[in-house]
Design an enzyme around this catalytic site. Structure first.
Site, PDB file in Angstrom:
ATOM      1  N   LYS A 184       0.851  -1.201   0.000  1.00 49.61           N
ATOM      2  CA  LYS A 184       0.000   0.000   0.000  1.00 49.61           C
ATOM      3  C   LYS A 184       0.880   1.242   0.000  1.00 49.61           C
ATOM      4  CE  LYS A 184      -3.943   0.040   2.496  1.00 49.61           C
ATOM      5  NZ  LYS A 184      -4.674  -0.032   3.795  1.00 49.61           N
TER       6      LYS A 184
HETATM    7  C1  E4P Z   1      -7.908   0.136   4.463  1.00 46.60           C
HETATM    8  O1  E4P Z   1      -7.108  -0.701   4.730  1.00 46.60           O
HETATM    9  C2  E4P Z   1      -8.005   1.403   5.186  1.00 46.60           C
HETATM   10  O2  E4P Z   1      -6.765   1.751   5.679  1.00 46.60           O
HETATM   11  C3  E4P Z   1      -9.036   1.301   6.275  1.00 46.60           C
HETATM   12  O3  E4P Z   1     -10.202   0.700   5.755  1.00 46.60           O
HETATM   13  C4  E4P Z   1      -9.363   2.630   6.918  1.00 46.60           C
HETATM   14  O4  E4P Z   1     -10.466   2.470   7.767  1.00 46.60           O
HETATM   15  P1  E4P Z   1     -10.918   3.579   8.834  1.00 46.60           P
HETATM   16  O5  E4P Z   1     -11.403   4.772   8.087  1.00 46.60           O
HETATM   17  O6  E4P Z   1     -12.015   2.901   9.589  1.00 46.60           O
HETATM   18  O7  E4P Z   1      -9.724   3.879   9.675  1.00 46.60           O
END
Ligand code: E4P
Length: 216
Positions: free
Chosen positions: A84
């Site tokens: 990522k």
């Molecule tokens: C995906 O991996 C994102 O980092 C994650 O879904 C973010 O979620 P949040 O907005 O609940 O922190």
């Protein structure tokens, strides 16, 4: 259509995988910070649950070269790792280099169509729009997904969409029905998705009626 779990918690992952519906796990620095173990240990433990899982692991560096170095190290752990990369100018440059090296990438922290377009043009395999964080500020998370899906289709871009930052089971159905390739969610949303009161009532009635069937 694939369901991923948005957690690094091993029990949550083990239970989710046991449902037979989960094919990947997404993490980010905040998710990793909840587990009280090193990043590498988190990733190794996740992969030990099921060696077939696709695992998304995020780089911490903010400069292109640092991101590339971390991405290369992560990709050496397993072919199932997708790196990522935050959608910044440096991140886009890193995605370009990594895509030429055939390292799989997800552009993360996507909040606009233009960011998704840029990530796709740089060669990202996936974009991760944060649906819930948009909804949190009264913006239209699902609307963004629809726009990205339509644009990628019109432009014949191969980049796939991982809808992230989920807040409800209803969102899962809406996102998939709008063409999301992958939806990542916490375990509690996965279980909420699987439940229906009529299923429970129907099963109870079947069991009761089965008692009336004479034994062989
Ligand atoms: C995906 O991996 C994102 O980092 C994650 O879904 C973010 O979620 P949040 O907005 O609940 O922190």
């Amino acid at each position: 259509m694939k369901i991923f779990l948005d957690t690094a918690n091993i029990e949550e992952i083990r239970n989710g995988v046991a449902t037979g519906t989960v094919s990947g796990v997404t993490t980010n620095p905040s998710i990793i910070s909840k587990e009280n173990k090193t990043f590498r240990k988190c990733i190794d433990d996740i992969m030990a649950v099921d060696t077939e899982l696709t695992v998304l692991a995020e780089v911490i560096a903010e400069d292109k070269d640092g991101m590339i170095e971390e991405a290369l190290n992560l990709s050496r752990i397993s072919d199932n790792i997708v790196v990522k990369i935050p959608i910044t100018v440096e991140g886009l440059a890193a995605i370009k280099v990594l895509s030429r090296k055939r390292i799989q990438t997800t552009a993360t922290l996507i909040f606009s169509l233009n960011q998704a377009i840029a990530a796709s043009c740089a060669g990202a395999d996936y974009v991760a729009p944060f649906v819930g964080r948009l909804d949190d500020i009264n913006a239209d998370g699902l609307g963004l997904i629809k726009l990205i899906k339509k644009t990628f289709a019109i432009q014949n871009m191969k980049t796939r969409i991982i809808a992230a930052s989920l807040r409800s089971p209803q969102a899962v159905a809406e996102l998939f029905s709008e063409g999301c390739d992958i939806v990542t969610m916490p375990g509690k949303i996965l279980y909420a998705m699987l439940k229906h009161p009529l299923t429970n009532a129907g099963l109870k009635k079947f069991n009761e009626d089965w008692q009336k069937v004479p034994n062989e």
